[in-house]
Design a protein around this motif. Sequence first.
Motif, mmCIF file in Angstrom:
data_model
loop_
_atom_site.group_PDB
_atom_site.id
_atom_site.type_symbol
_atom_site.label_atom_id
_atom_site.label_comp_id
_atom_site.label_asym_id
_atom_site.label_seq_id
_atom_site.Cartn_x
_atom_site.Cartn_y
_atom_site.Cartn_z
ATOM 1 N N ASN A 3 41.723 -89.644 -3.076
ATOM 2 C CA ASN A 3 42.621 -88.825 -2.500
ATOM 3 C C ASN A 3 43.155 -89.259 -1.420
ATOM 4 O O ASN A 3 42.975 -90.535 -0.685
ATOM 5 C CB ASN A 3 41.979 -87.528 -2.405
ATOM 6 C CG ASN A 3 40.829 -87.400 -1.224
ATOM 7 O OD1 ASN A 3 40.992 -88.266 -0.214
ATOM 8 N ND2 ASN A 3 39.744 -86.773 -1.376
ATOM 9 N N GLU A 86 44.989 -85.492 -4.542
ATOM 10 C CA GLU A 86 44.640 -86.829 -5.476
ATOM 11 C C GLU A 86 45.945 -87.986 -5.383
ATOM 12 O O GLU A 86 47.109 -87.440 -5.032
ATOM 13 C CB GLU A 86 44.410 -86.389 -6.783
ATOM 14 C CG GLU A 86 42.935 -85.710 -6.977
ATOM 15 C CD GLU A 86 42.849 -85.322 -8.433
ATOM 16 O OE1 GLU A 86 43.517 -85.829 -9.132
ATOM 17 O OE2 GLU A 86 41.731 -84.612 -8.809
ATOM 18 N N ASP A 88 47.260 -89.480 -7.291
ATOM 19 C CA ASP A 88 48.547 -89.523 -8.315
ATOM 20 C C ASP A 88 49.344 -88.477 -7.985
ATOM 21 O O ASP A 88 50.774 -88.848 -8.115
ATOM 22 C CB ASP A 88 47.890 -89.170 -9.795
ATOM 23 C CG ASP A 88 47.183 -90.258 -10.400
ATOM 24 O OD1 ASP A 88 47.206 -91.528 -10.053
ATOM 25 O OD2 ASP A 88 46.414 -90.143 -11.304
ATOM 26 N N GLN A 89 49.060 -87.530 -7.465
ATOM 27 C CA GLN A 89 49.835 -86.391 -6.783
ATOM 28 C C GLN A 89 50.676 -86.955 -5.617
ATOM 29 O O GLN A 89 51.919 -86.762 -5.570
ATOM 30 C CB GLN A 89 49.104 -85.045 -6.619
ATOM 31 C CG GLN A 89 50.104 -83.883 -6.167
ATOM 32 C CD GLN A 89 51.162 -83.548 -7.069
ATOM 33 O OE1 GLN A 89 51.044 -83.703 -8.471
ATOM 34 N NE2 GLN A 89 51.977 -82.726 -6.950
ATOM 35 N N LEU A 91 51.628 -89.815 -4.985
ATOM 36 C CA LEU A 91 52.379 -90.764 -5.483
ATOM 37 C C LEU A 91 53.819 -90.042 -6.136
ATOM 38 O O LEU A 91 55.073 -90.357 -5.841
ATOM 39 C CB LEU A 91 51.980 -91.573 -6.590
ATOM 40 C CG LEU A 91 52.575 -93.178 -6.867
ATOM 41 C CD1 LEU A 91 53.070 -93.918 -5.957
ATOM 42 C CD2 LEU A 91 51.869 -93.836 -7.958
ATOM 43 N N ARG A 92 53.492 -89.316 -6.839
ATOM 44 C CA ARG A 92 54.670 -88.233 -7.539
ATOM 45 C C ARG A 92 55.506 -87.521 -6.475
ATOM 46 O O ARG A 92 56.569 -87.447 -6.516
ATOM 47 C CB ARG A 92 54.072 -87.070 -8.296
ATOM 48 C CG ARG A 92 53.655 -87.649 -9.895
ATOM 49 C CD ARG A 92 53.412 -86.415 -10.859
ATOM 50 N NE ARG A 92 52.081 -85.835 -10.470
ATOM 51 C CZ ARG A 92 50.931 -86.102 -10.856
ATOM 52 N NH1 ARG A 92 50.775 -87.236 -11.624
ATOM 53 N NH2 ARG A 92 50.018 -85.425 -10.589
ATOM 54 N N LEU A 123 46.634 -98.998 -4.828
ATOM 55 C CA LEU A 123 47.036 -98.841 -6.198
ATOM 56 C C LEU A 123 47.105 -100.032 -6.969
ATOM 57 O O LEU A 123 47.372 -101.107 -6.390
ATOM 58 C CB LEU A 123 48.393 -98.116 -6.233
ATOM 59 C CG LEU A 123 48.426 -96.818 -5.263
ATOM 60 C CD1 LEU A 123 49.750 -96.052 -5.374
ATOM 61 C CD2 LEU A 123 47.408 -95.843 -5.995
ATOM 62 N N GLN A 127 51.551 -99.400 -10.692
ATOM 63 C CA GLN A 127 51.795 -98.234 -10.018
ATOM 64 C C GLN A 127 52.626 -98.588 -8.596
ATOM 65 O O GLN A 127 53.668 -97.833 -8.557
ATOM 66 C CB GLN A 127 50.339 -97.531 -9.574
ATOM 67 C CG GLN A 127 49.679 -96.881 -10.566
ATOM 68 C CD GLN A 127 48.168 -96.409 -9.915
ATOM 69 O OE1 GLN A 127 47.695 -97.274 -9.562
ATOM 70 N NE2 GLN A 127 48.147 -95.232 -10.174
#
Length: 140
Positions: A3, A86, A88-89, A91-92, A123, A127
Amino acid sequence: MTNAGDIMHRGATCVQESETLEAAARRMRELDVGFLPICGTDDRLHGIITDRDIVLKCVAMGGDPRRMTAGELAQGTPVFVAADTEVDQVLRIMEQHRIRRLPVLEGHRLVGVVSEADLARHLSDEQVGHFVEAICAEGD
């Protein structure tokens, strides 16, 4: 899962809303950064200021960085994430808002910042490549 709190760098330095842009620029030079969170007297995140903001929104417009404050320059609501968000979130969110630095909060208090360098360290190359492509897309 990893995270924001796991990959951020801790100890982000704030500039107070009442401090001048000149003081903010000096602090950026001392810290060798191009970004500072703006905090209020309540020690909470109230905005973000970049070296580019100072140049384009003050100096280039004929403003006086010795008089204009960081709070006057801050616009809109800052984008941030919680420490338990997290990766991934994270990054988004950075891709969606096309930002290179993302403040991280824990209980409404600033605890760190996720930067491009933090992403590069944590990453995969794929990514990071996708991230760079997303934020550097045409339209800048």
